[in-house]
Design a protein around this motif. Sequence first.
Motif, PDB file in Angstrom:
ATOM      1  N   ALA A  23       1.197  10.189 -10.317  1.00 26.16           N
ATOM      2  CA  ALA A  23       0.372  11.397 -10.391  1.00 26.16           C
ATOM      3  C   ALA A  23       0.923  12.503  -9.506  1.00 26.16           C
ATOM      4  O   ALA A  23       0.640  13.681  -9.712  1.00 26.16           O
TER       5      ALA A  23
ATOM      6  N   ASP B 168       0.347   4.348  -9.865  1.00 27.86           N
ATOM      7  CA  ASP B 168      -0.512   5.377 -10.447  1.00 27.86           C
ATOM      8  C   ASP B 168      -0.574   6.594  -9.525  1.00 27.86           C
ATOM      9  O   ASP B 168      -0.486   7.741  -9.977  1.00 27.86           O
ATOM     10  N   ARG B 169      -0.709   6.347  -8.231  1.00 32.92           N
ATOM     11  CA  ARG B 169      -0.745   7.453  -7.268  1.00 32.92           C
ATOM     12  C   ARG B 169       0.598   8.171  -7.194  1.00 32.92           C
ATOM     13  O   ARG B 169       0.660   9.411  -7.181  1.00 32.92           O
ATOM     14  N   ILE B 170       1.667   7.392  -7.158  1.00 38.12           N
ATOM     15  CA  ILE B 170       2.994   8.006  -7.073  1.00 38.12           C
ATOM     16  C   ILE B 170       3.306   8.788  -8.346  1.00 38.12           C
ATOM     17  O   ILE B 170       3.843   9.898  -8.298  1.00 38.12           O
TER      18      ILE B 170
ATOM     19  N   THR C 287       5.049   3.739   2.398  1.00 35.77           N
ATOM     20  CA  THR C 287       4.869   2.738   1.354  1.00 35.77           C
ATOM     21  C   THR C 287       5.246   1.361   1.894  1.00 35.77           C
ATOM     22  O   THR C 287       6.270   1.216   2.567  1.00 35.77           O
TER      23      THR C 287
ATOM     24  N   PHE D 155       1.987  14.132  -5.468  1.00 37.81           N
ATOM     25  CA  PHE D 155       1.256  14.605  -4.305  1.00 37.81           C
ATOM     26  C   PHE D 155       1.593  16.087  -4.104  1.00 37.81           C
ATOM     27  O   PHE D 155       2.645  16.571  -4.543  1.00 37.81           O
TER      28      PHE D 155
ATOM     29  N   LYS E 281       0.844  -1.195   0.000  1.00 39.15           N
ATOM     30  CA  LYS E 281       0.000   0.000   0.000  1.00 39.15           C
ATOM     31  C   LYS E 281       0.874   1.238   0.000  1.00 39.15           C
ATOM     32  O   LYS E 281       2.072   1.187   0.260  1.00 39.15           O
TER      33      LYS E 281
ATOM     34  N   TYR F  45      -2.051   0.304  -8.705  1.00 32.89           N
ATOM     35  CA  TYR F  45      -2.681   1.482  -8.097  1.00 32.89           C
ATOM     36  C   TYR F  45      -1.642   2.354  -7.405  1.00 32.89           C
ATOM     37  O   TYR F  45      -1.686   3.593  -7.506  1.00 32.89           O
ATOM     38  N   MET F  46      -0.693   1.718  -6.723  1.00 36.95           N
ATOM     39  CA  MET F  46       0.325   2.471  -5.990  1.00 36.95           C
ATOM     40  C   MET F  46       1.164   3.328  -6.939  1.00 36.95           C
ATOM     41  O   MET F  46       1.420   4.513  -6.676  1.00 36.95           O
TER      42      MET F  46
ATOM     43  N   GLU G  27       0.369   5.265   1.559  1.00 33.58           N
ATOM     44  CA  GLU G  27      -0.489   6.161   2.329  1.00 33.58           C
ATOM     45  C   GLU G  27       0.272   7.446   2.637  1.00 33.58           C
ATOM     46  O   GLU G  27       1.493   7.429   2.846  1.00 33.58           O
TER      47      GLU G  27
END
Length: 321
Positions: free
Chosen positions: A199, A195-197, A72, A201, A62, A192-193, A64
């Motif tokens: 994109a 993709d978030r990284i 991570t 923060f 995950k 998914y992880m 967060e």
Amino acid sequence: MGARTTEPLDLEETFETMRAYGGMGWIGLYRPSEGEMSTVSSEFGLHPLAVEDTINAHQRPKVELYDDVLFTVLRPARYVDAEERVEFGELHVFTGKDFVITVRHTEASPMAPVRQRLEADGDLLALGPMAVLYAIIDQVVDDYGPVVDGLQTDIDQIEDQVFAGDAAVTRRIYELSREVIAFQRAVHPLVYMLDRIGAGFDQFPVHKELRRNVRDVADHVARVNSQVDGFRTLLQEILQVDSTLTTNRQNEQAAVQNEQVKRISSWAAILFAPTLVASIYGMNFDTMPELHWLFGYPYALGLMVGMGVVLWLVFKHNKWL
């Protein structure tokens, strides 16, 4: 360009060096105690929930965000060829604006190759903590390659065992299926992880070049995902084939046994007929028919042989003999 300036020997020296020189600090811990994690947490302001996850371990993959620290969890894996099994590790990474903290819970996730790569690529290291996180994830995904190859070899061997009629193959299929499922659980969340990284923060602006690298890792993860999904489907099909072949072999054995029972039963019936006649005439009663007849004895023998021949012909006609 980025480069290593110093390598402190313990946590206290690390903290002092970071305060004195600034820059980025990377702290690597291996199965830290609660006291060590408490010290690190106090120094860098790590969130208690993330620290608790790290101490307890056994977390799913995950990513967060806790305030200005990215937490991570990764599940490295390696194929143990001597034992023909997959060994899974657990790696926790805290990424701040000027620090990276890695916590390893097994030996399956060494960080030395990552450090060597970053030290050899100053431009990448200069991109800061997010570049370190990218390099760690990239290494974990690269290490999945030998695992995929090992699983493919095991599946090829299992296919040969299935068609060779190996009785132990069913257990091996089950055990390998469990490893493939565990591998899926380690790989699937990475889509998914990443993709978030990729994109980015608000607290962690991701450099354009780094975004490209993250997308490249995502492509590798997608390929591994596809291969692992194929392994699981293939193992299910192999298990069905093994079940079918086992059933066919059992049916063939039952048919052979049935033929043997028929033969035994047929000869038992043939032998029973003369035995019945002989046992009756062996009672020695005076009133028995044909007992004092001159041809009574040959008649009894002929009757026994005749009944046996008739039964033999009947069983032969019905293909029991």
